[in-house]
Design a protein around this motif. Structure first.
Motif, mmCIF file in Angstrom:
data_model
loop_
_atom_site.group_PDB
_atom_site.id
_atom_site.type_symbol
_atom_site.label_atom_id
_atom_site.label_comp_id
_atom_site.label_asym_id
_atom_site.label_seq_id
_atom_site.Cartn_x
_atom_site.Cartn_y
_atom_site.Cartn_z
ATOM 1 N N LEU A 110 0.885 -0.997 0.107
ATOM 2 C CA LEU A 110 -0.281 0.256 -0.798
ATOM 3 C C LEU A 110 1.028 1.667 -0.131
ATOM 4 O O LEU A 110 1.711 1.059 0.997
ATOM 5 N N ILE A 111 1.198 2.199 -0.899
ATOM 6 C CA ILE A 111 1.461 3.580 -1.085
ATOM 7 C C ILE A 111 0.230 4.241 -0.666
ATOM 8 O O ILE A 111 -0.349 4.825 -0.965
ATOM 9 N N CYS A 112 0.858 5.468 -0.206
ATOM 10 C CA CYS A 112 0.792 6.816 0.407
ATOM 11 C C CYS A 112 1.835 7.872 -0.267
ATOM 12 O O CYS A 112 2.292 7.778 -0.523
ATOM 13 N N ASN A 113 0.590 8.701 -1.845
ATOM 14 C CA ASN A 113 1.280 9.202 -2.261
ATOM 15 C C ASN A 113 1.048 10.727 -2.212
ATOM 16 O O ASN A 113 0.307 11.222 -1.730
ATOM 17 N N ALA A 114 2.898 11.159 -1.747
ATOM 18 C CA ALA A 114 2.879 12.190 -1.022
ATOM 19 C C ALA A 114 3.664 13.396 -1.809
ATOM 20 O O ALA A 114 4.352 14.222 -1.268
ATOM 21 N N ASP A 115 3.815 12.776 -2.353
ATOM 22 C CA ASP A 115 4.611 13.658 -3.428
ATOM 23 C C ASP A 115 4.270 14.919 -4.363
ATOM 24 O O ASP A 115 4.007 15.441 -5.064
ATOM 25 N N GLU A 116 3.363 15.583 -3.499
ATOM 26 C CA GLU A 116 2.812 16.657 -4.234
ATOM 27 C C GLU A 116 3.672 18.078 -4.435
ATOM 28 O O GLU A 116 3.962 18.191 -4.129
ATOM 29 N N GLU A 175 -4.256 6.102 9.725
ATOM 30 C CA GLU A 175 -4.944 4.971 10.037
ATOM 31 C C GLU A 175 -6.202 4.893 9.306
ATOM 32 O O GLU A 175 -6.764 3.855 8.579
ATOM 33 N N GLY A 176 -6.024 5.288 7.379
ATOM 34 C CA GLY A 176 -6.439 5.655 6.977
ATOM 35 C C GLY A 176 -6.187 5.010 5.746
ATOM 36 O O GLY A 176 -6.518 4.142 5.250
ATOM 37 N N MET A 177 -5.159 4.937 6.524
ATOM 38 C CA MET A 177 -3.505 3.347 5.295
ATOM 39 C C MET A 177 -4.196 2.406 6.658
ATOM 40 O O MET A 177 -4.194 1.202 5.385
ATOM 41 N N ALA A 230 2.672 -4.228 4.056
ATOM 42 C CA ALA A 230 3.234 -3.284 4.322
ATOM 43 C C ALA A 230 2.593 -2.215 3.545
ATOM 44 O O ALA A 230 2.238 -2.404 2.243
ATOM 45 N N GLY A 231 3.924 -1.001 4.027
ATOM 46 C CA GLY A 231 2.924 -0.835 3.548
ATOM 47 C C GLY A 231 4.213 1.284 3.804
ATOM 48 O O GLY A 231 4.937 1.772 4.535
ATOM 49 N N TYR A 232 4.009 1.515 2.235
ATOM 50 C CA TYR A 232 4.773 3.081 2.100
ATOM 51 C C TYR A 232 4.555 4.733 2.742
ATOM 52 O O TYR A 232 3.376 4.563 1.074
ATOM 53 N N THR A 244 -0.312 -3.573 -5.496
ATOM 54 C CA THR A 244 -0.201 -2.652 -5.218
ATOM 55 C C THR A 244 -1.130 -1.575 -5.460
ATOM 56 O O THR A 244 -1.595 -1.255 -6.164
ATOM 57 N N ASN A 245 -1.438 -0.964 -4.491
ATOM 58 C CA ASN A 245 -2.621 0.040 -4.122
ATOM 59 C C ASN A 245 -2.108 1.489 -3.865
ATOM 60 O O ASN A 245 -1.823 1.769 -2.567
ATOM 61 N N ILE A 246 -2.271 1.930 -4.769
ATOM 62 C CA ILE A 246 -2.012 3.665 -4.178
ATOM 63 C C ILE A 246 -2.803 4.948 -4.257
ATOM 64 O O ILE A 246 -3.723 4.965 -4.959
#
Ligand code: SF4
Length: 522
Positions: free
Chosen positions: A183-189, A210-212, A223-225, A310-312
């Protein structure tokens, strides 16, 4: 008694740390606790949106309720303590008038409820606001498929710009075979002018975690990034502290809280390439490769990070999830429009009276965001246009200012939601220069992998420069339109597919300005 001091990046650069130190010093020196017979806590919070008026200080007392002061400097602190806290009298001339009259009253805070309210570095502050209740509910009362259904029913769409339905995206990855998924959180704003993801991470990092966790449980990720750009040191610092605390308190790792659910998370710092906001380039960057997009299929949900499903999603998307679980999909779906549910955060910059972060229900008109919430155009000038959606978006002129802020209406108007940047321009702005600015940005950020984007954007920029330098010809305008349409069709990734938008929309609405540049030289 509580004194909340805004300490996002904006607040700190305006001197919030010095203001906090002065409060702490004078509360002790003046014996404020003994004088009023109550505890007096100084609390550091994240950004509450009205960044242009920093340092913002909220004073909460039983007698006067909550009062916000703006432009606070250390020299104001003694008066706030003596007059407001001891004598129970509001200092009218320091009150944040914009905050009350327009900026906050017109907004609807869902995602940003914690920002500016809680100490982002204290897990207890998050727990007091029902923190981790949503993941607990999911794990104890819902099957993973029911969580996905709930998110589908809410109508949440990806807030990173694409607007793809989140629940559906989760279901694709959940359906991929395998026991190890990412799972990936895209914070590459990366959009110039956008800073909502940074502010959420700085102000309420636990809500993203928590959302992740909820997404990981629903999809089956272990696993998440969080991929966050290195230019966001405060966001990285607060997120890292939050992750460390979660591990310490058993909210991350093996068998979380004895719920039989495992999830690990870590941060990956990005080096600031705009193209790394594109999913496949982002994954290449995490893998240690050069951040370049690759053709799809295979889609990340099937073959993503290191070949695993993978989910982003982006920061704001994850930050919505706990509210959907806590309050229900029906409640969430009741906000917004038929096609865009919930709220949207906009980073409003440029020639408005009150710049900053604005969270409004989807469907509010662009006019209301600019005039009702942000107080209208600065210096009593005339509105000319607003660039919506950053360098991938387009310009909205005065004649379509009543466009509702939802995915489909903005596209119809020739712009796009993007991640939520709104750059407001007044009558003094040259629209050809605006188009040139955004195109020079995307040209510089092009990874160079495919010809239409690498060569085409450079050729378009050459023409634009020729026009602005008085060397243009009338037929250049049609050449720009033709090239823009081809680049959109033939480019490999979203960067190239959207880069011509600022030119196409400014030619559509402000062709006369291009013509004026060309005629001027004669
Ligand atoms: Fe790279 Fe541009 Fe092609 Fe995307 S469209 S792959 S950024 S060259």
């Amino acid at each position: 008694i509580k004194i909340l001091i805004c300490q996002g990046t904006g607040g700190i650069s305006a001197g919030a740390k010095q203001v906090e130190a002065e409060f702490t010093r004078l509360i002790a020196e003046k014996g404020i606790v003994a004088q009023v017979g109550k505890r007096c806590d100084v609390v550091k919070t994240g950004c509450r949106g009205l960044c242009a008026n920093d340092v913002l200080v909220d004073v909460i007392t039983p007698e006067l309720g909550r009062v916000t002061y703006d432009f606070v400097v250390p020299e104001d602190v003694a008066a706030i303590l003596d007059q407001h806290i001891v004598a129970n009298e509001v200092i009218e001339k320091k009150k944040a008038k914009a905050y009350y009259n327009t900026f906050v009253d017109q907004q609807m805070r869902v995602v940003m409820t914690g920002c500016g309210q809680i100490d982002p570095e204290r897990i207890d502050a998050f727990l007091e606001e029902d923190g981790f209740k949503a993941i607990e509910k999911c794990v104890k009362e819902m099957k993973p498929s029911e969580v996905i259904d709930e998110v589908k029913k809410s109508g949440l769409r990806g807030r990173g710009g694409g607007g793809f339905p989140t629940g559906m995206k989760w279901s694709f990855c959940a359906a991929s075979p395998g026991n190890h998924k990412y799972l990936i959180c895209n914070a590459d704003e990366g959009d110039p002018g956008a800073f909502m993801d940074r502010s959420i991470l700085e102000g309420d990092p636990y809500c993203v975690i928590e959302g992740m966790m909820i997404a990981a449980y629903a999809i089956g990720c272990d696993a998440g990034y969080v991929y966050v750009r290195a230019e966001y040191p405060l966001a990285i610092d607060r997120l890292q502290k939050a992750l460390d605390t979660c591990y310490e308190k058993g909210y991350l790792g093996k068998n979380i809280k004895g719920w039989g659910f495992d999830f690990d998370m870590r941060i990956k710092k990005g080096a600031g390439a705009f193209v790394c906001g594109e999913e496949t380039a982002l994954m290449a960057s995490i893998e240690g490769e050069r951040g370049m997009p690759r053709p799809r299929p295979p889609f990340p949900a099937v073959k993503g990070l290191w070949g695993f499903p993978t989910n982003i999603n982006n920061v704001e998307t994850f930050a919505n999830v706990r509210h959907i679980i806590n309050k229900g999909s029906e409640w969430y779906a009741s906000l917004g429009t038929d096609t865009t549910k919930g709220t949207k955060i906009f980073a409003v910059t440029g020639k408005v009276k009150h710049t900053g972060l604005v969270e409004v229900p989807a469907g509010m008109s662009v006019r209301d965001v600019i005039y009702q919430v942000c107080g209208g155009i600065a210096n009593n000038r005339k509105f000319k246009a607003v660039q919506a959606g950053g360098p991938s978006g387009g310009c909205i002129p005065a004649e379509v200012l009543d466009t509702p802020v939802d995915y489909d209406s903005l596209i119809k108007a020739g712009a796009m939601m993007g991640s939520g940047g709104l750059v407001v321009m007044d009558e003094t702005t040259c629209m050809v220069d605006v188009a040139r600015f955004f195109l020079s940005f995307t040209k510089m950020e092009s990874c160079g992998k495919c010809v239409p984007c690498r060569i085409g954007l450079k050729a378009m920029l050459d023409i634009l420069e020729r026009i602005t330098e008085g060397r243009g010809e009338m037929e250049d305008i049609d050449t720009l339109l033709e090239m823009g349409a081809t680049i959109k069709k033939a480019s490999l990734c979203g960067l190239g597919q959207t880069a011509p938008n600022p030119i196409l929309s400014t030619v559509k609405y402000f062709r006369h300005e291009y013509e004026a540049h060309i005629l001027d030289k004669r």
